[in-house]
Structure formats: C-alpha cells, structure tokens
Design an enzyme around this catalytic site. Structure first.
Site, PDB file in Angstrom:
ATOM      1  N   LYS A  80       1.467  -1.127  -0.009  1.00  0.00           N
ATOM      2  CA  LYS A  80      -0.515  -0.193   0.525  1.00  0.00           C
ATOM      3  C   LYS A  80       0.791   1.344   0.089  1.00  0.00           C
ATOM      4  O   LYS A  80       1.743   0.977   0.489  1.00  0.00           O
ATOM      5  CB  LYS A  80      -0.485  -0.301   1.087  1.00  0.00           C
ATOM      6  CG  LYS A  80      -1.945   0.633   1.189  1.00  0.00           C
ATOM      7  CD  LYS A  80      -3.242  -0.519   0.591  1.00  0.00           C
ATOM      8  CE  LYS A  80      -4.450   1.180   1.057  1.00  0.00           C
ATOM      9  NZ  LYS A  80      -5.338   0.208  -0.221  1.00  0.00           N
ATOM     10  N   GLY A 179     -25.860   2.041   3.620  1.00  0.00           N
ATOM     11  CA  GLY A 179     -24.809   3.440   2.756  1.00  0.00           C
ATOM     12  C   GLY A 179     -25.714   2.680   2.069  1.00  0.00           C
ATOM     13  O   GLY A 179     -25.539   1.676   1.249  1.00  0.00           O
ATOM     14  N   GLY A 181     -24.211   3.831  -1.528  1.00  0.00           N
ATOM     15  CA  GLY A 181     -22.989   4.514  -2.303  1.00  0.00           C
ATOM     16  C   GLY A 181     -22.875   3.935  -3.384  1.00  0.00           C
ATOM     17  O   GLY A 181     -23.987   3.619  -4.491  1.00  0.00           O
ATOM     18  N   VAL A 183     -20.828   1.081  -3.902  1.00  0.00           N
ATOM     19  CA  VAL A 183     -21.363  -0.365  -3.744  1.00  0.00           C
ATOM     20  C   VAL A 183     -22.847  -0.728  -3.107  1.00  0.00           C
ATOM     21  O   VAL A 183     -23.120  -1.372  -4.130  1.00  0.00           O
ATOM     22  CB  VAL A 183     -20.603  -0.872  -2.426  1.00  0.00           C
ATOM     23  CG1 VAL A 183     -20.921  -2.647  -2.568  1.00  0.00           C
ATOM     24  CG2 VAL A 183     -18.985  -0.859  -3.206  1.00  0.00           C
TER      25      VAL A 183
HETATM   26  P1  NAD Z   1     -19.668   5.025  -1.035  1.00  0.00           P
HETATM   27  O1  NAD Z   1     -19.355   6.718  -0.272  1.00  0.00           O
HETATM   28  O2  NAD Z   1     -20.436   5.265  -2.692  1.00  0.00           O
HETATM   29  O3  NAD Z   1     -20.893   5.153  -0.227  1.00  0.00           O
HETATM   30  C1  NAD Z   1     -20.943   5.019   0.789  1.00  0.00           C
HETATM   31  C2  NAD Z   1     -22.504   5.557   0.979  1.00  0.00           C
HETATM   32  O4  NAD Z   1     -21.993   5.270   2.381  1.00  0.00           O
HETATM   33  C3  NAD Z   1     -22.702   7.331   0.700  1.00  0.00           C
HETATM   34  O5  NAD Z   1     -23.874   7.241   0.122  1.00  0.00           O
HETATM   35  C4  NAD Z   1     -22.839   7.519   2.267  1.00  0.00           C
HETATM   36  O6  NAD Z   1     -24.039   8.605   2.144  1.00  0.00           O
HETATM   37  C5  NAD Z   1     -23.091   6.538   3.196  1.00  0.00           C
HETATM   38  N1  NAD Z   1     -23.592   6.921   4.794  1.00  0.00           N
HETATM   39  C6  NAD Z   1     -22.167   7.501   5.281  1.00  0.00           C
HETATM   40  N2  NAD Z   1     -22.106   6.928   6.888  1.00  0.00           N
HETATM   41  C7  NAD Z   1     -23.191   7.091   6.509  1.00  0.00           C
HETATM   42  C8  NAD Z   1     -24.116   6.362   8.263  1.00  0.00           C
HETATM   43  N3  NAD Z   1     -23.420   6.799   8.717  1.00  0.00           N
HETATM   44  N4  NAD Z   1     -25.105   5.555   7.763  1.00  0.00           N
HETATM   45  C9  NAD Z   1     -26.487   5.692   6.376  1.00  0.00           C
HETATM   46  N5  NAD Z   1     -25.069   6.387   4.637  1.00  0.00           N
HETATM   47  C10 NAD Z   1     -24.023   6.449   5.496  1.00  0.00           C
HETATM   48  O7  NAD Z   1     -18.419   4.350  -0.748  1.00  0.00           O
HETATM   49  P2  NAD Z   1     -18.618   3.257  -1.297  1.00  0.00           P
HETATM   50  O8  NAD Z   1     -18.001   2.788  -2.425  1.00  0.00           O
HETATM   51  O9  NAD Z   1     -19.801   2.660  -1.718  1.00  0.00           O
HETATM   52  O10 NAD Z   1     -18.339   1.881  -0.328  1.00  0.00           O
HETATM   53  C11 NAD Z   1     -19.105   1.536   0.815  1.00  0.00           C
HETATM   54  C12 NAD Z   1     -18.115   0.974   2.562  1.00  0.00           C
HETATM   55  O11 NAD Z   1     -17.557  -0.224   1.073  1.00  0.00           O
HETATM   56  C13 NAD Z   1     -16.740   1.445   2.548  1.00  0.00           C
HETATM   57  O12 NAD Z   1     -16.873   1.379   3.456  1.00  0.00           O
HETATM   58  C14 NAD Z   1     -15.664   1.411   1.704  1.00  0.00           C
HETATM   59  O13 NAD Z   1     -14.441   1.206   2.194  1.00  0.00           O
HETATM   60  C15 NAD Z   1     -15.630  -0.421   0.965  1.00  0.00           C
HETATM   61  N6  NAD Z   1     -15.789  -1.128   0.356  1.00  0.00           N
HETATM   62  C16 NAD Z   1     -15.985  -0.165  -1.071  1.00  0.00           C
HETATM   63  C17 NAD Z   1     -15.540  -1.079  -2.659  1.00  0.00           C
HETATM   64  C18 NAD Z   1     -15.461  -0.338  -3.516  1.00  0.00           C
HETATM   65  O14 NAD Z   1     -15.327  -1.056  -4.217  1.00  0.00           O
HETATM   66  N7  NAD Z   1     -15.841   0.874  -3.809  1.00  0.00           N
HETATM   67  C19 NAD Z   1     -14.287  -2.145  -1.968  1.00  0.00           C
HETATM   68  C20 NAD Z   1     -14.265  -2.824  -1.057  1.00  0.00           C
HETATM   69  C21 NAD Z   1     -14.639  -2.254  -0.213  1.00  0.00           C
END
Ligand code: NAD
Length: 354
Positions: A80, A179, A181, A183
């Site tokens: 990393k 959440g 977002g 994913v």
């Molecule tokens: P993102 O930022 O697109 O979505 C996160 C969502 O969570 C947002 O819509 C935000 O408004 C919401 N949120 C934040 N705090 C909140 C709360 N307290 N209550 C309810 N909703 C809340 O992120 P993402 O890319 O969708 O990733 C989501 C999670 O998965 C993260 O923890 C990330 O580290 C993990 N992750 C993502 C990936 C990837 O490919 N994007 C891969 C592995 C792990």
C-alpha cells in the site's frame, strides 16, 4: 518510532520513502509480503497529523492487503502507499508522475491502484511513467471497482444464507442495507432482482429516494437501521458499524456487507459469535474490487473477472469451515484462511526449479 521493531513484529519486507521537491511528493510505499506474488494495493492521499502516523497507516494497510489478497485466492501479495497531502489542494500531474517513477523503480514488486483520495485520472498520470498500475479506464483497464465489489458481496451473502438456512436463496429475506453509495446501490439491485425485501438507509436522502423508487424499499433513519427486525444486516457505509453502542441492538441472523473494518474491535467479533449472529469477515466478502482490478495483470476480461469474483461464495464458506474446525469466531478464521494459503503456497515455491 522504533521502525525495525515494528517491521519485525508483523514481518514486513520493505518500506520505501519517496521525495520529490519540485512536485511536493512525500510518499511511503509499504510492501508487507510478496510470498504469493507482487504486492498490490492502492495509493491513499491523505493529510496526516505526523509523518509517523502516515508510516503506521501505510504499514497497517499493506498488511491488510496481504490478508485480503491471500484470502481472495489471488497470486498477489500485500502492499500500500500513502501520499502525505491534501487531496483537494496538493494533487498534480507532476506529483503523480514523480510517484509513478518511484513505483517503476521497484521493478514490479509493487503495483498500485486507486484508494481514498485518488482517482482514475491520477492513475492515468502514474501510467505515463510505469505499467505497474491498475484501476485505469480503457487500454485494458477494469474501470470502477464498485459493481464488482457489490457482485462479490451478493455472492458472499448467499453463502451466509446457505450456512444459516441450508438454502442460498434470498427470495423474501429481509435485508437492511446501510449506505447506498457506489457499492450499496449496486448490491440493492442484485438483492431486489433476487426477490429480497429491502430496508435501506443513508445520510444522503437523495440516495435513499432513488432506491425506494427503483425497488420499493422501506426507508429508515440512519440511527434506526441497527435495530430493525431483519434477516441480514449489510453494512455498506463507513467502518466500525459494529461497536459498543450497536452490538446489543442487532436483531438479524447475519451481518455481511461491503464496508471495511466493520468491527470496531476484535471483541465485537467475539460478541457477535456469542450472540449467534453469523459474521462474514469484511476483507473476504468485499474483495470483488481487488479481484477485478488484479485481472488487469492478466489482460482484463470482464467475464473471467466475474467468474473469479463469484468464488467469494466459496471463500466465505471456507472461512466458516475453518471457524467450525478450530472453534473460533469467523473474523479470526478469515485471518487463518489467508495465513494457511500463504504458508502452503510459500512451501510449494520452496522447491527448486531451474
Ligand atoms: P461511497 O462513498 O460511494 O458510499 C458510502 C455511502 O454511505 C454514501 O452514500 C454515504 O452517504 C453513506 N453513509 C455514510 N455514513 C453513513 C451513515 N452513518 N449511515 C448511513 N449511510 C452513511 O462508498 P462505496 O464505494 O460504496 O464503499 C462503501 C464501503 O465499502 C466503504 O466502507 C468502502 O471502504 C467499502 N469498500 C468499497 C469498495 C469499492 O469497490 N468501492 C471495495 C471494498 C470495500
């Protein structure tokens, strides 16, 4: 900081400090373990209070990648980078190209990709100086990893259902998704298409409206989601959702979602185990994105990548088997799964071949 003591504690291989005055680059590349193959892990761009904090973050995250990549069945090690700076102010073409040259100097021992604070555009700059970068668009790139992550989480949830109810169908199961977002919204699509009943929440109301309109989901307030009556709780927001304040609220049978570091502390994993809630360890179930991006190293092919991501189903089952075999909580079993693979493949590679 006693750096070598720290490196010895978890057997880190290498730490590289990269400095370029013209562009302001200050980067730390941490390579934890390359037993399985080149170290792959994203580049985080973040403001750190101290240099020590940045080094510790790079080390901690690189070790996490060793476990994630190994448990995913990849022939990839863990590494990393953290770049010290404000992602809104300090990024530039020159900085990423300077960083790309340092990555190149490692000759493929470390391959980088996006992480918090970096984008596809930043990877394009790195690509101008080195081929050892993934997560680009076009030219054999795999693009946004989120749909791949969601697909893997869906498969992992089905594996949990199989263990809990001896049937992997999610039809009519009540699933609370926290959440919505990148994913979370893709996960909701898979779950709705399979006939699950969704309860959803997000601090961003627009995201909630979209999912309610698309799939007829029931919306709840962010602080209500922990205590809703449901079969499965899928954390897809930020980490530490399972903590001292929430641990007694859950009324679900399974916790399985995309978020990283779902357990605030290991003790919360022990507590879930005692409560009889089946927990799918985060780095095993959310590996779809890294499996997808690693496919770029073989010449990206979406069909092949998704076939590999579907194996998250087996990986999650593998974790539960180890948990049962050794009488340990699933979060510990996930680490054991990774360690056993590294040890086994490491031994295979001891055989001298000309
Ligand atoms: P993102 O930022 O697109 O979505 C996160 C969502 O969570 C947002 O819509 C935000 O408004 C919401 N949120 C934040 N705090 C909140 C709360 N307290 N209550 C309810 N909703 C809340 O992120 P993402 O890319 O969708 O990733 C989501 C999670 O998965 C993260 O923890 C990330 O580290 C993990 N992750 C993502 C990936 C990837 O490919 N994007 C891969 C592995 C792990």
């Amino acid at each position: 900081m006693k750096i070598f003591e720290y490196l010895q504690k978890y057997d880190y291989e290498q730490v590289v400090l990269c400095q370029d005055e013209t562009s302001g680059l200050k980067a730390i590349i941490a390579i934890h373990d390359t037993t399985l193959g080149p170290a792959l892990g994203g580049t985080r761009f973040w403001t750190y209070a101290t240099e020590e904090e940045a080094i510790v973050d790079a080390l901690r995250l690189s070790r996490g990648m060793t476990y994630k990549n190994a448990a995913a069945g990849l022939n990839i090690g863990g590494g990393k980078t953290v770049i010290i700076g404000d992602p809104y102010k300090d990024k530039s073409e020159a900085l990423f190209r300077a960083f790309g040259r340092f990555v190149h100097s490692l000759g493929g021992r470390y391959i980088t990709a996006e992480d918090v604070g970096t984008t596809v555009q930043d990877m394009e700059y790195i690509r101008m100086e080195t081929p050892y970068v993934c997560g680009i668009v076009g030219q054999g790139g795999s693009g946004d990893p989120s749909p791949a992550t969601a697909y893997g989480v869906w498969q992992g949830i089905k594996a949990c259902a199989m263990v809990k109810w001896q049937d992997n169908s999610l039809k009519n199961k009540v699933i609370a998704v926290q959440g919505l977002g990148n994913v979370g919204k893709n996960l909701c699509r898979h779950l709705a298409e399979e006939g699950a009943k969704l309860i959803v929440t997000d601090i961003n109301e627009k995201n909630v409206e979209i999912i309610v309109d698309l799939y007829g989901a029931e919306a709840v307030k962010p602080d209500e989601v922990y205590s809703v009556e449901c079969d499965i709780f899928a954390p897809c927001a930020l980490g530490a959702g399972v903590n001292d304040n929430t641990i007694d609220l859950f009324k679900c049978s399974i916790i399985a979602g995309a978020a990283n570091n779902v357990l605030q502390n290991p003790e919360h994993g022990d507590a879930l185990d005692k409560k009889g809630i089946l927990y799918a360890p985060d780095f095993v179930i959310n590996a779809g994105g890294v499996i997808n991006v690693a496919e770029e190293l073989n010449g990206y092919n979406k069909e092949k990548a998704y076939a590999k991501i579907a194996k998250i189903y087996d990986n999650v089952l593998g974790v539960f088997k180890i948990a049962e075999r050794d009488g340990i909580p699933t979060y510990l079993a996930a680490e054991r799964l990774a360690e056993e693979r590294i040890n086994k493949i490491g031994k295979v590679r001891n055989t001298y071949v000309r």
